[in-house]
Scaffold this motif. Structure first.
Motif, PDB file in Angstrom:
ATOM      1  N   GLN A 120       1.092  -1.531  -0.248  1.00 52.94           N
ATOM      2  CA  GLN A 120       0.089  -0.176   0.293  1.00 52.94           C
ATOM      3  C   GLN A 120       0.551   1.261   0.532  1.00 52.94           C
ATOM      4  O   GLN A 120       1.368   2.307   0.529  1.00 52.94           O
ATOM      5  CB  GLN A 120      -0.858   0.105   0.794  1.00 52.94           C
ATOM      6  CG  GLN A 120      -2.281  -1.258   1.388  1.00 52.94           C
ATOM      7  CD  GLN A 120      -3.020  -1.037   2.397  1.00 52.94           C
ATOM      8  OE1 GLN A 120      -2.432  -0.754   3.696  1.00 52.94           O
ATOM      9  NE2 GLN A 120      -3.828  -1.147   2.182  1.00 52.94           N
ATOM     10  N   HIS A 122       1.181   4.494  -0.454  1.00 52.25           N
ATOM     11  CA  HIS A 122      -0.313   6.326  -0.288  1.00 52.25           C
ATOM     12  C   HIS A 122      -0.089   6.714  -0.426  1.00 52.25           C
ATOM     13  O   HIS A 122      -0.449   7.846   0.216  1.00 52.25           O
ATOM     14  CB  HIS A 122      -1.504   5.289   0.008  1.00 52.25           C
ATOM     15  CG  HIS A 122      -2.696   5.569   0.502  1.00 52.25           C
ATOM     16  ND1 HIS A 122      -3.364   5.643  -0.316  1.00 52.25           N
ATOM     17  CD2 HIS A 122      -3.271   6.517   1.441  1.00 52.25           C
ATOM     18  CE1 HIS A 122      -4.313   6.029  -0.362  1.00 52.25           C
ATOM     19  NE2 HIS A 122      -4.671   6.776   1.255  1.00 52.25           N
ATOM     20  N   GLY A 148      -9.595   0.239  -4.490  1.00 53.93           N
ATOM     21  CA  GLY A 148      -7.582   0.155  -4.252  1.00 53.93           C
ATOM     22  C   GLY A 148      -7.775   1.510  -3.302  1.00 53.93           C
ATOM     23  O   GLY A 148      -6.815   2.671  -3.473  1.00 53.93           O
ATOM     24  N   CYS A 150      -7.577   2.548  -0.433  1.00 53.45           N
ATOM     25  CA  CYS A 150      -6.978   2.414   1.154  1.00 53.45           C
ATOM     26  C   CYS A 150      -7.363   3.053   2.247  1.00 53.45           C
ATOM     27  O   CYS A 150      -7.684   2.628   2.637  1.00 53.45           O
ATOM     28  CB  CYS A 150      -5.148   2.209   0.506  1.00 53.45           C
ATOM     29  SG  CYS A 150      -3.609   2.052   1.765  1.00 53.45           S
ATOM     30  N   ASP A 197     -11.922  -0.775  -0.511  1.00 52.63           N
ATOM     31  CA  ASP A 197     -10.495  -1.490  -0.968  1.00 52.63           C
ATOM     32  C   ASP A 197     -10.741  -2.930  -0.044  1.00 52.63           C
ATOM     33  O   ASP A 197     -11.455  -3.025   1.053  1.00 52.63           O
ATOM     34  CB  ASP A 197     -10.011  -0.539  -0.315  1.00 52.63           C
ATOM     35  CG  ASP A 197      -8.129  -0.807  -0.224  1.00 52.63           C
ATOM     36  OD1 ASP A 197      -7.044   0.006  -0.707  1.00 52.63           O
ATOM     37  OD2 ASP A 197      -7.729  -2.163   0.523  1.00 52.63           O
ATOM     38  N   PRO A 200      -8.617  -1.677   3.870  1.00 51.26           N
ATOM     39  CA  PRO A 200      -8.672  -0.594   4.098  1.00 51.26           C
ATOM     40  C   PRO A 200      -8.199  -0.312   5.045  1.00 51.26           C
ATOM     41  O   PRO A 200      -7.917  -0.741   5.942  1.00 51.26           O
ATOM     42  CB  PRO A 200     -10.580   0.125   3.906  1.00 51.26           C
ATOM     43  CG  PRO A 200     -11.205  -1.400   4.405  1.00 51.26           C
ATOM     44  CD  PRO A 200     -10.147  -2.550   3.833  1.00 51.26           C
ATOM     45  N   LYS A 243     -14.648  -1.255   3.411  1.00 50.40           N
ATOM     46  CA  LYS A 243     -13.843  -2.775   2.894  1.00 50.40           C
ATOM     47  C   LYS A 243     -14.571  -3.777   2.044  1.00 50.40           C
ATOM     48  O   LYS A 243     -16.457  -4.197   2.821  1.00 50.40           O
ATOM     49  CB  LYS A 243     -13.947  -3.681   4.432  1.00 50.40           C
ATOM     50  CG  LYS A 243     -13.327  -5.278   4.328  1.00 50.40           C
ATOM     51  CD  LYS A 243     -12.650  -5.852   5.245  1.00 50.40           C
ATOM     52  CE  LYS A 243     -12.096  -7.022   5.305  1.00 50.40           C
ATOM     53  NZ  LYS A 243     -11.010  -6.515   5.024  1.00 50.40           N
ATOM     54  N   HIS A 268      -8.277   4.868  -9.740  1.00 50.45           N
ATOM     55  CA  HIS A 268      -7.790   4.033  -9.573  1.00 50.45           C
ATOM     56  C   HIS A 268      -5.974   4.290  -9.659  1.00 50.45           C
ATOM     57  O   HIS A 268      -5.694   4.846 -10.698  1.00 50.45           O
ATOM     58  CB  HIS A 268      -8.609   2.283  -9.221  1.00 50.45           C
ATOM     59  CG  HIS A 268      -7.875   2.230 -11.112  1.00 50.45           C
ATOM     60  ND1 HIS A 268      -6.810   1.553 -11.670  1.00 50.45           N
ATOM     61  CD2 HIS A 268      -8.611   1.628 -12.471  1.00 50.45           C
ATOM     62  CE1 HIS A 268      -7.147   1.829 -13.111  1.00 50.45           C
ATOM     63  NE2 HIS A 268      -8.974   2.610 -13.382  1.00 50.45           N
ATOM     64  N   PHE A 271      -3.132  -0.042  -9.042  1.00 50.30           N
ATOM     65  CA  PHE A 271      -4.038  -1.386  -8.052  1.00 50.30           C
ATOM     66  C   PHE A 271      -4.730  -1.929  -9.114  1.00 50.30           C
ATOM     67  O   PHE A 271      -4.341  -3.010  -9.084  1.00 50.30           O
ATOM     68  CB  PHE A 271      -6.289  -0.409  -8.283  1.00 50.30           C
ATOM     69  CG  PHE A 271      -6.479  -1.478  -7.430  1.00 50.30           C
ATOM     70  CD1 PHE A 271      -6.280  -1.701  -6.813  1.00 50.30           C
ATOM     71  CD2 PHE A 271      -8.203  -1.048  -8.162  1.00 50.30           C
ATOM     72  CE1 PHE A 271      -7.650  -2.556  -6.534  1.00 50.30           C
ATOM     73  CE2 PHE A 271      -8.816  -1.826  -8.364  1.00 50.30           C
ATOM     74  CZ  PHE A 271      -8.762  -2.391  -6.895  1.00 50.30           C
TER      75      PHE A 271
END
Length: 318
Positions: A120, A122, A148, A150, A197, A200, A243, A268, A271
């Motif tokens: 991840q 991010h 995706g 996160c 995600d 998440p 989630k 996205h 991902f």
């Protein structure tokens, strides 16, 4: 078993990292060498059920960084404070390898937990490409959906302050202040935002926040500062990510008619290639079908294949 294709991708990644992140590149090379020679690190990694997935060994690097962040590898943490003063020093590099290997092998349970987590990476700066994509669409009102997502940091693109050549955009009071390319964005109002995600992260949870930081290489101090500010802003904003499986979540989100004058943007980044081809096709079909009820666009910042060059794509659905 870690496949040969993954090993080749890791070597390509290490080579690409070397100019700007030499120590991280060297540690990745060390880890890859151990995998090829079936060394002690390989034996820790190879029996994991997801060991054949792309970038899997990067989870081990993040696991060691998390040990540093949580105070469980103090000797390595102290050593890393001198990193910028010893670039190119062979003795420092050798010591880095030794401390990294020791931290990894001395904490097998922590590393196994790290291996269970998806990669991840991010950084909030990646939403620059979302901003460029929305600028190209010239849609005054946007409903923003991220798959995706996160911790949802890219969903806050309008809550950051952006600085381009001759322009500024976004929240002038934002603690997250980022450089951007391209033309000045127009007046874009994000009227709704949501994300999903499979794993998440909650920016308000200290452990989740540390996991997000663990994927930032130690050389990327500025990016880590930006991430810290974005995490604090997300925690304060109360932004949450659901989630859920991306395909089913998108199908539900796009099942109702859209509001007139609002463009639904699906976003996205890094991902797409985690999905199987069936899921990729399903998402394309969902978006095409939804375009009969609403204005839909897909903005993505992805490589053309694993270890390929990143590129921005803006796709509209007539």
């Amino acid at each position: 078993m870690i496949p040969a294709e993954t090993v080749r991708s890791l070597r390509m990644m290490a080579e690409a990292m070397t100019p700007q992140m030499p120590m991280s590149a060297d540690l990745l090379t060390m880890l890859t060498d151990d995998v090829e020679s079936n060394g002690p690190i390989s034996r820790l990694l190879a029996d994991h059920p997801e060991s054949g997935t792309p970038l899997f060994p990067m989870r081990a690097l993040a696991g060691v960084k998390l040990l540093v962040l949580t105070g469980r590898a103090p000797e390595l943490a102290h050593h890393l404070r001198g990193m910028m003063e010893h670039v190119g020093d062979p003795a420092y590099t050798a010591r880095s390898r030794d401390l990294f290997r020791r931290a990894l092998l001395d904490h097998p349970d922590d590393i196994r937990s790290a291996l269970d987590r998806p990669v991840q990476q991010h950084q909030p700066g990646r939403s620059e490409y979302l901003l460029r994509g929305m600028t190209m669409l010239a849609a005054p009102k946007v409903r923003l959906l991220e798959i995706g997502a996160c911790a949802g940091l890219n969903l806050m693109v309008d809550r950051y302050r952006w600085f381009g050549r001759g322009w500024e955009w976004g929240d002038a009071a934002s603690p997250v202040r980022l450089a951007a390319g391209g033309p000045r964005p127009g007046d874009i109002e994000i009227v709704d935002r949501a994300g999903c995600d499979i794993e998440p992260r909650n920016a308000a949870d200290p452990h989740d926040a540390a996991i997000l930081r663990s994927f930032i290489p130690p050389e990327r101090e500025v990016e880590e500062l930006d991430l810290n500010n974005a995490i604090a802003l997300a925690a304060e904003s109360g932004i949450r990510v659901e989630k859920a499986d991306a395909v089913e979540w998108l199908r539900e989100q796009l099942s109702h008619p859209g509001e007139p004058g609002v463009c639904t943007v699906i976003w996205h980044s890094l991902f797409w290639w985690y999905l199987g081809s069936e899921d990729q096709t399903a998402i394309e079909e969902i978006l095409a079908e939804a375009s009969e009820r609403m204005q839909v666009a897909r903005v993505c910042y992805e490589p053309h294949a694993w270890a390929g060059a990143m590129r921005l794509q803006v796709v509209t659905y007539p």
